[in-house]
Scaffold this active site. Sequence first.
Site, PDB file in Angstrom:
ATOM      1  N   ARG A   1      -3.592 -59.004  -9.351  1.00 50.16           N
ATOM      2  CA  ARG A   1      -3.268 -59.079  -7.919  1.00 50.16           C
ATOM      3  C   ARG A   1      -4.382 -59.861  -7.266  1.00 50.16           C
ATOM      4  NH1 ARG A   1      -1.553 -54.438  -3.666  1.00 50.16           N
ATOM      5  NH2 ARG A   1       0.410 -54.924  -4.713  1.00 50.16           N
TER       6      ARG A   1
ATOM      7  N   HIS B   1       5.643 -61.505  -4.690  1.00 49.40           N
ATOM      8  CA  HIS B   1       5.448 -60.108  -5.129  1.00 49.40           C
ATOM      9  C   HIS B   1       6.653 -59.736  -6.014  1.00 49.40           C
ATOM     10  CE1 HIS B   1       3.839 -56.235  -5.400  1.00 49.40           C
ATOM     11  NE2 HIS B   1       3.957 -55.783  -4.172  1.00 49.40           N
TER      12      HIS B   1
ATOM     13  N   GLN C   1       7.669 -56.025  -7.121  1.00 39.10           N
ATOM     14  CA  GLN C   1       8.193 -55.221  -6.017  1.00 39.10           C
ATOM     15  C   GLN C   1       9.677 -55.514  -5.781  1.00 39.10           C
ATOM     16  OE1 GLN C   1       6.492 -52.855  -3.800  1.00 39.10           O
ATOM     17  NE2 GLN C   1       8.659 -52.434  -3.508  1.00 39.10           N
TER      18      GLN C   1
ATOM     19  N   ASP D   1       8.579 -55.650   6.258  1.00 40.82           N
ATOM     20  CA  ASP D   1       7.215 -55.559   5.725  1.00 40.82           C
ATOM     21  C   ASP D   1       6.258 -55.697   6.906  1.00 40.82           C
ATOM     22  OD1 ASP D   1       5.030 -55.510   3.998  1.00 40.82           O
ATOM     23  OD2 ASP D   1       5.325 -57.543   3.233  1.00 40.82           O
TER      24      ASP D   1
ATOM     25  N   CYS E   1       8.346 -52.069   1.242  1.00 43.43           N
ATOM     26  CA  CYS E   1       7.510 -52.001   0.035  1.00 43.43           C
ATOM     27  C   CYS E   1       6.339 -51.046   0.193  1.00 43.43           C
ATOM     28  CB  CYS E   1       7.026 -53.397  -0.340  1.00 43.43           C
ATOM     29  SG  CYS E   1       5.960 -54.154   0.907  1.00 43.43           S
TER      30      CYS E   1
ATOM     31  N   ARG F   1       9.010 -48.825  -8.861  1.00 47.51           N
ATOM     32  CA  ARG F   1       7.958 -49.721  -9.352  1.00 47.51           C
ATOM     33  C   ARG F   1       7.565 -49.323 -10.776  1.00 47.51           C
ATOM     34  NH1 ARG F   1       4.629 -52.395  -5.813  1.00 47.51           N
ATOM     35  NH2 ARG F   1       3.857 -53.360  -7.725  1.00 47.51           N
TER      36      ARG F   1
HETATM   37  N1  NVA Z   1       3.075 -58.471   2.308  1.00 51.69           N
HETATM   38  C1  NVA Z   1       2.200 -57.367   1.970  1.00 51.69           C
HETATM   39  C2  NVA Z   1       2.754 -56.588   0.831  1.00 51.69           C
HETATM   40  C3  NVA Z   1       1.925 -55.399   0.431  1.00 51.69           C
HETATM   41  C4  NVA Z   1       2.459 -54.678  -0.771  1.00 51.69           C
HETATM   42  C5  NVA Z   1       0.822 -57.893   1.642  1.00 51.69           C
HETATM   43  O1  NVA Z   1       0.739 -58.923   0.958  1.00 51.69           O
HETATM   44  O2  NVA Z   1      -0.165 -57.310   2.075  1.00 51.69           O
HETATM   45  N1   CP Z   2       4.026 -52.144  -2.416  1.00 51.22           N
HETATM   46  C1   CP Z   2       2.835 -52.328  -2.999  1.00 51.22           C
HETATM   47  O1   CP Z   2       2.621 -53.288  -3.741  1.00 51.22           O
HETATM   48  O2   CP Z   2       1.917 -51.374  -2.704  1.00 51.22           O
HETATM   49  P1   CP Z   2       0.372 -51.385  -3.060  1.00 51.22           P
HETATM   50  O3   CP Z   2      -0.256 -52.463  -2.205  1.00 51.22           O
HETATM   51  O4   CP Z   2      -0.104 -50.007  -2.708  1.00 51.22           O
HETATM   52  O5   CP Z   2       0.208 -51.691  -4.517  1.00 51.22           O
END
Ligand code: NVA
Ligand code: CP
Length: 306
Positions: A104, A131, A134, A221, A261, A289
Amino acid sequence: MTADNHRDFLAIPDYTKEELLGLFNLAERMRNGLYTDKPLAGKSLAMIFMKSSTRTRVSFEVGTWQLGGHALFLSPRDVQLGRGEPVADTARVLSRYVDGIMIRTYAHAEVQELAKYATVSVINGLTDLLHPCQILADVLTVRQHLGGIDGRKIAWIGDGNNMANSWINAAYRLGFDLTLACPEGYDPDPAILKRAQEHANVRVVRDPMEAADGADVVNTDVWASMGQESEQAVREKAFKGFIVDGALMTRAKSSAIFLHCLPAHRGEEVAAEVIDGPQSRVWDEAENRLHIQKAIMANLIGGVAV
Ligand code: NVA
Ligand code: CP
């Protein structure tokens, strides 16, 4: 450990439609307790987190263990990547120890670089662009609650961000209808959108109500994603009205489900009455997930055919 016939999962189109359906079936068997094999026995997964995480971290770590393997949590404070060791060198070294790498991070190009130099499978656990794990969990949730994704109308309300781009990729591969309502200046990635529009009914509109009209699934989101915290005030203005509340849900089908998410900001992109209400499926979505990522790891790292 250095099998070079590996495959990566950086984006949903890395799998064919048939393979995605195979992954969903395997994940459903796992969810129903019908799959208890340990294809990761004796194998390890490195998990690199350059950003925070609750769901991704815990579901990958627990999932690896449930499949018989071992997961290592690597944060930038602990590994030399955080002090500037090149991604390529990190990829080469980790590939000598582990059987798969989940990452990530911010720039999608960094994940592509990691995959280029790794000789084990790389899995995208979120970038600024995509993502994919997800959205596969989200489609799994749609299958669970609506019986399938074919012919369904999906509404996306909010930022044209990593989640939106991956929904577009899913529509490209699976062929369902997708309408995204994004404020001007916050559209999805143009290349990802253009490719999908050649294969599926994918539209971008400005009015959240229009996107929600007749939808089977309403999905949103946060207004400011990880790494965009300094833009919060500007985004609060731009996203005014982009809230999934009870009024917006009445525009969708009465059988519609709500997805997010997580983490969520009640009172910003979603009203508490929706996320905590009867149409919300966000906890099943979070659980999924675990199941879909186990299916992905069983396939990529454990050699299980889908
Ligand atoms: N769009 C959000 C998703 C978090 C799971 C982010 O990138 O922070
Ligand atoms: N939805 C998701 O990816 O959550 P986290 O940021 O907690 O991993």
